[in-house]
Design a protein around this motif. Structure first.
Motif, mmCIF file in Angstrom:
data_model
loop_
_atom_site.group_PDB
_atom_site.id
_atom_site.type_symbol
_atom_site.label_atom_id
_atom_site.label_comp_id
_atom_site.label_asym_id
_atom_site.label_seq_id
_atom_site.Cartn_x
_atom_site.Cartn_y
_atom_site.Cartn_z
ATOM 1 N N SER A 92 41.323 -17.844 -43.750
ATOM 2 C CA SER A 92 41.936 -17.373 -42.509
ATOM 3 C C SER A 92 42.547 -15.992 -42.695
ATOM 4 N N TYR A 93 42.906 -15.654 -43.922
ATOM 5 C CA TYR A 93 43.482 -14.336 -44.185
ATOM 6 C C TYR A 93 42.505 -13.222 -43.838
ATOM 7 N N LYS A 94 41.221 -13.466 -43.983
ATOM 8 C CA LYS A 94 40.215 -12.449 -43.625
ATOM 9 C C LYS A 94 40.202 -12.242 -42.108
ATOM 10 N N PHE A 95 40.289 -13.335 -41.384
ATOM 11 C CA PHE A 95 40.332 -13.299 -39.926
ATOM 12 C C PHE A 95 41.589 -12.568 -39.460
ATOM 13 N N VAL A 96 42.737 -12.930 -40.038
ATOM 14 C CA VAL A 96 44.020 -12.298 -39.707
ATOM 15 C C VAL A 96 43.955 -10.799 -39.991
ATOM 16 N N ASN A 97 43.416 -10.437 -41.131
ATOM 17 C CA ASN A 97 43.296 -9.024 -41.497
ATOM 18 C C ASN A 97 42.458 -8.259 -40.482
ATOM 19 N N ALA A 98 41.311 -8.805 -40.132
ATOM 20 C CA ALA A 98 40.410 -8.128 -39.190
ATOM 21 C C ALA A 98 41.058 -7.932 -37.820
ATOM 22 N N ILE A 99 41.671 -8.993 -37.303
ATOM 23 C CA ILE A 99 42.292 -8.915 -35.975
ATOM 24 C C ILE A 99 43.436 -7.912 -35.979
ATOM 25 N N LEU A 100 44.334 -8.008 -36.965
ATOM 26 C CA LEU A 100 45.496 -7.122 -37.005
ATOM 27 C C LEU A 100 45.103 -5.676 -37.261
ATOM 28 N N ASP A 101 44.106 -5.465 -38.091
ATOM 29 C CA ASP A 101 43.652 -4.097 -38.342
ATOM 30 C C ASP A 101 43.087 -3.478 -37.072
ATOM 31 N N ASN A 102 42.310 -4.248 -36.310
ATOM 32 C CA ASN A 102 41.784 -3.724 -35.041
ATOM 33 C C ASN A 102 42.885 -3.457 -34.039
ATOM 34 N N ILE A 103 43.875 -4.320 -33.974
ATOM 35 C CA ILE A 103 45.005 -4.109 -33.060
ATOM 36 C C ILE A 103 45.776 -2.867 -33.464
ATOM 37 N N LYS A 104 46.021 -2.718 -34.761
ATOM 38 C CA LYS A 104 46.754 -1.537 -35.260
ATOM 39 C C LYS A 104 46.054 -0.242 -34.835
ATOM 40 N N LYS A 105 44.736 -0.233 -34.881
ATOM 41 C CA LYS A 105 43.970 0.971 -34.522
ATOM 42 C C LYS A 105 44.111 1.333 -33.047
ATOM 43 N N THR A 106 44.378 0.328 -32.189
ATOM 44 C CA THR A 106 44.467 0.593 -30.756
ATOM 45 C C THR A 106 45.879 0.934 -30.302
ATOM 46 N N LEU A 107 46.857 0.749 -31.180
ATOM 47 C CA LEU A 107 48.244 1.015 -30.779
ATOM 48 C C LEU A 107 48.623 2.461 -31.031
#
Length: 152
Positions: free
Chosen positions: A137-152
């Protein structure tokens, strides 16, 4: 108590609020937290570490934990919308509840707190997911949060 342990406690509180039906008031009172319940069990700790004195849940740690929990609950609709917008080929309702609690707390931090670097928020979320979430799940969490960080 470290901020990491406060984040773990906040994640546990958010999970209890979402899944266990605990009221926001009860979660924020932190009466459910024992002084040693926020010790992360990372991997195979040796016995010396387990017998070491446990960290105290001090006022500063309690305030940080409450801020994460209250802020996440207060902004839950916007946080969930942001998570849903970054799910690719996933339905929000299918995401594991532990993972959702980690994501919600972390997205709150990324969106609404500016005193912590986004990389720290993401690293902490990955570590919590490794210790408490389902396999990988850490891979999933990393991917989602990294994409969100890029849009903020």
């Amino acid at each position: 108590m470290s901020r990491r342990k406060s984040r773990i406690t906040a994640f546990q509180g958010l999970y209890s609020w979402d899944v266990g039906g605990m009221s926001e008031k009860d979660v924020l009172e932190l009466n459910w937290v024992e002084s040693n319940s926020t010790e992360a069990r990372e991997g195979d700790e040796n016995e010396a570490e387990e017998s070491a004195p446990k960290a105290k849940f001090d006022d500063e740690s309690a305030a940080f934990t409450r801020m994460l929990i209250a802020g996440t609950i207060e902004n839950i609709e916007k946080i969930d919308e942001t998570i849903k917008a970054h799910l690719t080929n996933w339905d929000f309702s299918r995401v594991n509840k532990v993972t959702i609690a980690i994501l919600r707390m972390s997205v709150y931090s990324l969106m609404f707190t500016k005193d912590v670097e986004p990389s720290i928020v993401i690293d902490e979320a990955i570590d919590i997911a490794k210790n408490y979430g389902p396999d990988d799940s850490y891979k999933f969490v990393n991917a989602i949060l990294d994409n969100i960080k890029k849009t903020l």
